[in-house]
Design a protein around this motif. Structure first.
Motif, PDB file in Angstrom:
ATOM      1  N   PRO A  94      22.988   3.323  -4.842  1.00  0.00           N
ATOM      2  CA  PRO A  94      22.503   4.612  -4.349  1.00  0.00           C
ATOM      3  C   PRO A  94      21.106   4.592  -4.686  1.00  0.00           C
ATOM      4  CG  PRO A  94      24.766   4.956  -5.180  1.00  0.00           C
ATOM      5  CD  PRO A  94      24.410   3.435  -5.526  1.00  0.00           C
ATOM      6  N   LEU A  95      20.038   4.720  -3.773  1.00  0.00           N
ATOM      7  CA  LEU A  95      18.804   5.093  -3.902  1.00  0.00           C
ATOM      8  C   LEU A  95      18.788   6.422  -4.594  1.00  0.00           C
ATOM      9  CD1 LEU A  95      15.691   4.474  -3.705  1.00  0.00           C
ATOM     10  CD2 LEU A  95      15.985   5.806  -1.198  1.00  0.00           C
ATOM     11  N   THR A  96      18.081   6.582  -5.935  1.00  0.00           N
ATOM     12  CA  THR A  96      18.306   7.963  -6.586  1.00  0.00           C
ATOM     13  C   THR A  96      16.834   8.802  -6.291  1.00  0.00           C
ATOM     14  OG1 THR A  96      17.473   7.152  -8.524  1.00  0.00           O
ATOM     15  CG2 THR A  96      19.970   7.082  -8.107  1.00  0.00           C
ATOM     16  N   GLU A  97      15.918   8.124  -6.267  1.00  0.00           N
ATOM     17  CA  GLU A  97      14.479   8.557  -6.039  1.00  0.00           C
ATOM     18  C   GLU A  97      13.385   7.817  -5.548  1.00  0.00           C
ATOM     19  OE1 GLU A  97      12.532  11.323  -5.415  1.00  0.00           O
ATOM     20  OE2 GLU A  97      13.062  12.443  -7.092  1.00  0.00           O
ATOM     21  N   LEU A  98      12.582   8.390  -4.896  1.00  0.00           N
ATOM     22  CA  LEU A  98      11.473   7.622  -4.088  1.00  0.00           C
ATOM     23  C   LEU A  98       9.962   8.417  -4.378  1.00  0.00           C
ATOM     24  CD1 LEU A  98      10.189   5.314  -2.583  1.00  0.00           C
ATOM     25  CD2 LEU A  98      10.989   6.845  -0.553  1.00  0.00           C
ATOM     26  N   ILE A  99       9.259   7.940  -5.480  1.00  0.00           N
ATOM     27  CA  ILE A  99       7.983   8.859  -5.807  1.00  0.00           C
ATOM     28  C   ILE A  99       6.653   7.927  -5.696  1.00  0.00           C
ATOM     29  CG2 ILE A  99       9.438  10.595  -6.992  1.00  0.00           C
ATOM     30  CD1 ILE A  99       8.527   8.980  -9.577  1.00  0.00           C
ATOM     31  N   GLU A 100       5.676   8.598  -5.815  1.00  0.00           N
ATOM     32  CA  GLU A 100       4.483   7.615  -6.081  1.00  0.00           C
ATOM     33  C   GLU A 100       4.320   7.214  -7.276  1.00  0.00           C
ATOM     34  OE1 GLU A 100      -0.111   8.102  -4.250  1.00  0.00           O
ATOM     35  OE2 GLU A 100       0.413   9.491  -5.709  1.00  0.00           O
ATOM     36  N   ASN A 101       4.022   5.968  -7.313  1.00  0.00           N
ATOM     37  CA  ASN A 101       3.543   5.230  -8.844  1.00  0.00           C
ATOM     38  C   ASN A 101       2.388   5.829  -9.340  1.00  0.00           C
ATOM     39  OD1 ASN A 101       2.916   3.532 -10.934  1.00  0.00           O
ATOM     40  ND2 ASN A 101       2.803   1.791  -9.403  1.00  0.00           N
ATOM     41  N   ARG A 102       2.500   6.625 -10.695  1.00  0.00           N
ATOM     42  CA  ARG A 102       1.494   7.137 -11.094  1.00  0.00           C
ATOM     43  C   ARG A 102       0.373   5.960 -11.465  1.00  0.00           C
ATOM     44  NH1 ARG A 102       4.693   7.797 -16.996  1.00  0.00           N
ATOM     45  NH2 ARG A 102       4.204   5.585 -17.751  1.00  0.00           N
ATOM     46  N   ASP A 103       0.711   4.960 -11.790  1.00  0.00           N
ATOM     47  CA  ASP A 103      -0.437   3.809 -12.106  1.00  0.00           C
ATOM     48  C   ASP A 103      -1.188   3.387 -10.891  1.00  0.00           C
ATOM     49  OD1 ASP A 103       0.437   4.438 -14.872  1.00  0.00           O
ATOM     50  OD2 ASP A 103       1.860   2.736 -14.433  1.00  0.00           O
ATOM     51  N   TYR A 104      -0.841   3.658  -9.693  1.00  0.00           N
ATOM     52  CA  TYR A 104      -1.569   3.032  -8.626  1.00  0.00           C
ATOM     53  C   TYR A 104      -1.330   3.931  -7.278  1.00  0.00           C
ATOM     54  CZ  TYR A 104      -2.947  -0.896  -5.168  1.00  0.00           C
ATOM     55  OH  TYR A 104      -3.545  -1.371  -4.376  1.00  0.00           O
TER      56      TYR A 104
END
Length: 167
Positions: free
Chosen positions: A61-71
């Motif tokens: 299961p996909l648990t989270e989808l966020i922006e990458n803080r480094d790019y």
């Protein structure tokens, strides 16, 4: 290096030497300073393709989808692989990162433990999805994800490999 060019007896002798120097019996080993693997991060060329493969084919299961803080603009997304462990991915839109390659110091494969009953069903799902795979020793199946990363699903219990305790 071709098989015939390797001195396998010398290589085994070196492994024996390393075991003698560094491997301690379970009762003599100190506790690890780590509490577990939080996540392993791989690179994805296509977020949706990766989600469909890991969630829909493999059942993680996909648990989270966020922006990458480094790019900025890059996604950082996570799949539940059980036991409180995560498999994570980054995409890097706009960067030409090239195709997957196994290199010294890089990822060879990621082995994920699954229950034996689920292992058999997952091998069937790989077949149904047209994913090339190789079964080894009746408990491991190796295949590549959509970006070429080598993945192993292993039906042996955590801490065991092919009938041998490794933890």
């Amino acid at each position: 290096m071709a098989d015939q060019d390797r001195d396998t007896a010398a290589l085994e002798a070196r492994r024996a030497e390393l075991r003698e120097q560094h491997l301690r019996p379970p009762g003599e080993r100190p506790a690890s300073t780590a509490r577990g693997l939080h996540h392993t991060a791989l690179i994805s060329s296509d977020v949706e393709q990766t989600i469909r493969f890991y969630q829909d084919v493999l059942g993680f299961p996909l648990t989270e989808l966020i922006e990458n803080r480094d790019y900025p603009g890059s996604s950082h997304f996570f799949f539940d692989i059980g036991n409180g462990n995560l498999l994570a991915f980054f995409d890097f839109p706009g960067l030409d990162i090239g195709p997957y390659a196994e290199v010294l110091g890089g990822l060879h494969h990621c082995a994920i433990s699954v229950e034996p009953e689920r292992w058999h069903a997952l091998v069937e799902r790989l077949t149904e999805a047209g994913v090339e795979h190789v079964v080894h020793s009746g408990v491991s199946v190796y295949f590549r994800d959509p970006d070429g990363a080598r993945i192993e699903l292993i039906a042996d219990p955590l801490g065991e490999m092919y009938g041998q305790q490794v933890l």
